[in-house]
Design an enzyme around this catalytic site. Structure first.
Site, short mmCIF file in Angstrom:
data_model
loop_
_atom_site.label_atom_id
_atom_site.label_comp_id
_atom_site.label_asym_id
_atom_site.label_seq_id
_atom_site.Cartn_x
_atom_site.Cartn_y
_atom_site.Cartn_z
N ARG A 258 0.87 -1.12 -0.02
CA ARG A 258 -0.02 0.00 0.01
C ARG A 258 0.72 1.26 0.18
O ARG A 258 0.43 2.30 -0.34
CB ARG A 258 -0.81 -0.04 1.26
CG ARG A 258 -1.99 0.71 1.10
CD ARG A 258 -2.95 0.12 2.40
NE ARG A 258 -2.80 0.62 3.48
CZ ARG A 258 -3.56 0.46 4.71
NH1 ARG A 258 -4.67 -0.25 4.70
NH2 ARG A 258 -3.12 0.96 5.96
N LYS B 94 11.75 -0.05 6.68
CA LYS B 94 12.21 -0.85 7.82
C LYS B 94 10.82 -1.80 8.13
O LYS B 94 9.74 -1.13 8.57
CB LYS B 94 12.52 0.13 8.96
CG LYS B 94 12.84 -1.10 10.34
CD LYS B 94 12.54 -0.17 11.71
CE LYS B 94 11.25 -0.63 11.96
NZ LYS B 94 10.85 -2.27 12.32
N PRO B 95 11.07 -3.04 7.79
CA PRO B 95 10.03 -3.96 8.01
C PRO B 95 9.72 -4.19 9.66
O PRO B 95 10.74 -4.08 10.49
CB PRO B 95 10.19 -5.41 7.50
CG PRO B 95 11.06 -4.93 6.55
CD PRO B 95 12.05 -3.84 7.01
N ALA B 96 8.44 -4.83 10.04
CA ALA B 96 8.47 -5.06 11.45
C ALA B 96 9.22 -6.31 11.95
O ALA B 96 9.45 -7.21 10.85
CB ALA B 96 6.86 -5.62 11.66
N GLY C 230 1.12 1.96 12.00
CA GLY C 230 1.51 1.20 13.33
C GLY C 230 0.62 1.95 14.32
O GLY C 230 -0.35 2.19 14.39
N SER C 231 1.20 1.70 15.63
CA SER C 231 0.22 2.33 16.99
C SER C 231 0.40 3.74 16.86
O SER C 231 1.30 4.37 16.53
CB SER C 231 0.86 1.57 18.02
OG SER C 231 2.28 2.04 18.34
N GLU D 237 -1.07 6.03 9.65
CA GLU D 237 -1.92 4.96 9.71
C GLU D 237 -2.00 4.32 10.97
O GLU D 237 -1.11 3.47 11.20
CB GLU D 237 -1.99 3.91 8.49
CG GLU D 237 -2.15 4.18 7.21
CD GLU D 237 -3.57 4.76 6.68
OE1 GLU D 237 -4.56 4.43 7.60
OE2 GLU D 237 -3.81 5.71 5.75
N CYS E 93 -5.93 -3.21 12.56
CA CYS E 93 -6.56 -1.93 13.05
C CYS E 93 -8.18 -1.64 12.89
O CYS E 93 -8.75 -0.85 13.51
CB CYS E 93 -6.02 -1.03 12.29
SG CYS E 93 -5.92 -1.06 10.64
N GLU F 52 -6.96 -1.18 22.29
CA GLU F 52 -7.48 -1.98 21.08
C GLU F 52 -7.16 -3.57 21.73
O GLU F 52 -5.99 -3.65 22.12
CB GLU F 52 -6.20 -1.59 20.19
CG GLU F 52 -6.53 -0.76 19.10
CD GLU F 52 -5.62 -0.74 18.02
OE1 GLU F 52 -4.37 -0.26 18.19
OE2 GLU F 52 -5.78 -0.98 16.73
N SER G 220 -11.71 -2.65 3.83
CA SER G 220 -10.63 -2.54 3.17
C SER G 220 -10.60 -2.81 1.59
O SER G 220 -11.23 -3.87 1.10
CB SER G 220 -9.59 -3.49 3.77
OG SER G 220 -9.29 -3.17 4.93
P1 NAD Z 1 3.99 -0.54 16.43
O1 NAD Z 1 3.72 0.78 16.47
O2 NAD Z 1 4.62 -1.15 18.02
O3 NAD Z 1 5.11 -0.73 15.40
C1 NAD Z 1 4.94 -0.55 14.06
C2 NAD Z 1 6.36 -0.41 13.50
O4 NAD Z 1 6.96 0.77 14.06
C3 NAD Z 1 7.21 -1.56 13.54
O5 NAD Z 1 7.87 -1.68 12.31
C4 NAD Z 1 8.15 -1.27 14.76
O6 NAD Z 1 9.37 -1.59 14.60
C5 NAD Z 1 8.21 0.35 14.38
N1 NAD Z 1 8.56 1.23 15.51
C6 NAD Z 1 8.34 1.17 16.90
N2 NAD Z 1 8.94 1.84 17.38
C7 NAD Z 1 9.75 2.66 16.92
C8 NAD Z 1 10.37 3.85 16.72
N3 NAD Z 1 10.78 4.37 18.23
N4 NAD Z 1 10.87 4.61 15.71
C9 NAD Z 1 10.50 4.00 14.53
N5 NAD Z 1 9.84 2.94 14.45
C10 NAD Z 1 9.30 2.23 15.47
O7 NAD Z 1 2.83 -1.33 16.06
P2 NAD Z 1 2.39 -2.90 15.98
O8 NAD Z 1 2.41 -3.61 17.11
O9 NAD Z 1 3.44 -3.52 14.78
O10 NAD Z 1 1.14 -2.84 14.98
C11 NAD Z 1 0.06 -2.89 15.51
C12 NAD Z 1 -0.73 -1.52 15.62
O11 NAD Z 1 -0.59 -0.84 14.42
C13 NAD Z 1 -2.04 -1.39 16.06
O12 NAD Z 1 -2.26 -0.13 16.83
C14 NAD Z 1 -3.04 -1.20 14.79
O13 NAD Z 1 -3.99 -0.58 14.99
C15 NAD Z 1 -2.11 -0.31 13.90
N6 NAD Z 1 -2.19 -0.49 12.45
C16 NAD Z 1 -2.94 0.50 11.87
C17 NAD Z 1 -3.39 0.25 10.49
C18 NAD Z 1 -3.79 1.39 9.63
O14 NAD Z 1 -3.94 1.47 8.49
N7 NAD Z 1 -4.44 2.30 10.50
C19 NAD Z 1 -3.06 -0.91 9.68
C20 NAD Z 1 -2.46 -2.02 10.58
C21 NAD Z 1 -1.97 -1.74 11.85
#
Ligand code: NAD
Length: 487
Positions: free
Chosen positions: A168, A183-185, A237-238, A259, A293, A390, A450
């Site tokens: 996306r 940077k992937p998860a 992410g979060s 997002e 999410c 969540e 979606s």
């Molecule tokens: P997360 O925020 O913990 O991590 C997301 C990404 O950010 C990962 O790649 C992680 O390594 C990176 N990250 C973490 N700390 C960082 C930092 N200090 N600097 C830079 N990057 C950093 O989220 P998660 O647990 O991987 O995913 C779940 C969350 O994602 C939930 O809150 C969910 O709702 C959200 N999400 C949102 C959408 C959307 O489209 N709105 C889609 C999928 C997931």
């Protein structure tokens, strides 16, 4: 002949890919990736840090002008070929995704189809980037308005949809002509590496997309943000991490797309078709084991239909098979990690302590893997943590309401605003409720919103910007205008 998952993993690179080359981490560090159904280690990858990040962003900056000059049709055809290759290899990629992330194979196949579709969609958008020409109101100046690639982009994705969340972003970035560092998860890097290989095979030039896997996200992402070379950050992410990145991006005034998290309300009116509503609730709740999410976090049901709705939902939830996502007949795989199960246990225990009734599930099974059973909780009180957090697990929290005003008040009582769902057979009522809901997206008599051709995104603390749809490419373009005097 189809390859085994270990053969697929063995064919993937080191975890750091810069300017067309796989590398070890400059520090020599590595990290392990495990299978959440068994806890077994399935891969060891290079663990990137600042030195690797610096090398990647230097390449993205150096290649930007050359890549932007590649004709749109060529960029489009790379995306189209990648879509076709991913479609041909869907079975392999689905197996890899299930093995590192846990979702059942059927869902992984669905994600490959959904994720590949972003490449097809943006292949079509690449050649239709609009421009504008007009005359100033006083007739003295011609305006020529064009859209240029924003420049090198930082991409960061979560683990829950390891393919679709990045296609996306990569799709519109390639369509717009931006170079990328990604940077992937750390929990699900293998799917990303597979997608990278497919893009290279489809003709993506070296250096357009560099990937740095790491367990220390900040050590890679912050140097990118502060490099002065990136122009945009696109994050999924979060919300807490999104806020931190917004602060960091303010230092260099980077453009951002965010997002973020959700807390979706799912409203069942008394005039809903309950079979439609239960189907939609199953989709909105159980897609990805609830690790989405868009997951229905609070299921608000009109008091008059609560007994029927909860009986039907409980019957469907109890019938689901929990197990290894790669096994035949599994409906619900493991959660992604042990910590994810701990969090669900805490939320359910808190709701029960505050008076919720467990209609099915509700306790952690013994044995290996990170499993939690499909669970229905009825009579969840407003003070329960589950109402504001969540869940990210297979737990349906049912809350009664008496009037539409009350449903809207509960639904909007959150700092999130990603998606909401409304079940009603009255079009007027459904539309009116949808208009009053504070959300970027509403599903009316459906539990699935979606779609690559639709603008995905949230309001309030659920994010900034939209991905997919007609506006998705705008996130990766800058507007420029030329003023030309009429002589
Ligand atoms: P997360 O925020 O913990 O991590 C997301 C990404 O950010 C990962 O790649 C992680 O390594 C990176 N990250 C973490 N700390 C960082 C930092 N200090 N600097 C830079 N990057 C950093 O989220 P998660 O647990 O991987 O995913 C779940 C969350 O994602 C939930 O809150 C969910 O709702 C959200 N999400 C949102 C959408 C959307 O489209 N709105 C889609 C999928 C997931």
């Amino acid at each position: 002949m189809s390859r085994s998952v270990s053969e697929i993993i063995a064919s993937l690179g080191t975890g750091i890919h810069i300017d067309g080359q796989w590398r070890d981490a400059a520090s020599g560090d590595t990290f392990e990736v495990d299978n959440p159904a068994t806890g077994e280690v399935i891969a060891t990858l290079a663990n990137g840090g600042k030195a690797d990040a610096d090398a990647a962003i230097d390449v993205a900056a150096a290649k930007q002008a050359e890549w932007a000059a590649v004709p749109a049709r060529e960029r489009s055809e790379i995306l189209r070929r990648a879509y076709e290759l991913l479609t041909e290899r869907a079975e392999e990629l689905a197996l890899l995704m299930t093995t590192e992330m846990g979702k059942p194979l059927a869902e992984a196949r669905g994600e490959v189809a959904y994720g590949a579709e972003f490449f097809r969609w943006f292949a079509e958008e690449a050649v239709r980037i609009p421009g504008d020409a007009r005359l100033s109101p006083d007739g003295k100046t011609r305006f020529v308005i064009t859209h240029e690639p924003v420049g090198p982009c930082i991409l960061i994705t979560p683990w829950n949809f390891p393919m679709a969340m990045v296609s996306r972003k990569i799709g519109p970035a390639i369509a717009a002509g931006c170079t990328m560092v990604y940077k992937p998860a750390e929990l699900t890097p293998l799917t990303s590496l597979y997608v990278l290989d497919v893009l290279r095979e489809a003709g993506l030039p070296d250096g357009v997309l560099s990937v740095v896997c790491t367990t220390d996200a900040g050590s890679v992402v912050e140097p990118w943000i502060d490099s002065g070379k990136a122009r945009k950050l696109s994050f999924t992410g979060s919300t807490p991490v999104g806020k931190l990145l917004l602060e960091q991006c303010s230092r260099g005034v980077l453009r951002t797309s965010m997002e973020l998290g959700g807390n979706a309300p799912f409203i069942v009116c008394e005039d809903a078709d309950l079979d439609v509503a239960v189907d939609a609730a199953m989709a909105a709740k159980m897609r990805n084991m609830g690790e989405a999410c868009t997951a229905a976090n609070r299921i608000l049901v009109h008091r008059s239909v609560l007994p029927d709705f909860s009986a039907k939902l409980t019957e469907r939830m109890s019938a689901l098979n929990v197990g290894d996502g790669a096994a035949d007949g599994t409906d619900v795989g493991p959660l992604v990690a042990g910590k994810a199960v701990d969090k669900v246990v805490e939320l359910v225990d808190d709701a029960v302590d505050r008076g919720a009734e467990v209609l099915c599930g509700g306790s952690r099974p013994s044995g290996n893997g990170y499993f939690y059973p499909p669970t229905v909780l009825s009579g969840v009180s407003a003070e329960s943590q589950i109402m504001t957090t969540e869940i990210f697990g297979p737990v349906a929290a049912l809350v009664p309401f008496d009037t539409d005003d009350e449903a809207i008040e509960i639904a909007n009582a959150t700092e999130f605003g990603l998606v909401s769902y409304v079940m009603s057979e009255s079009l007027d009522r459904g539309l009116s409720l949808s208009e009053r809901l504070e959300a970027g997206m509403v599903g009316l008599n459906t539990g699935l919103v979606s779609n690559p051709a639709a603008p995905f995104g949230g309001i309030k603390q659920s994010g900034l910007g939209r991905e997919g749809g007609l506006t998705g490419i705008q996130e990766f373009l800058e507007t420029k205008y030329l003023a030309i005097p009429v002589r």
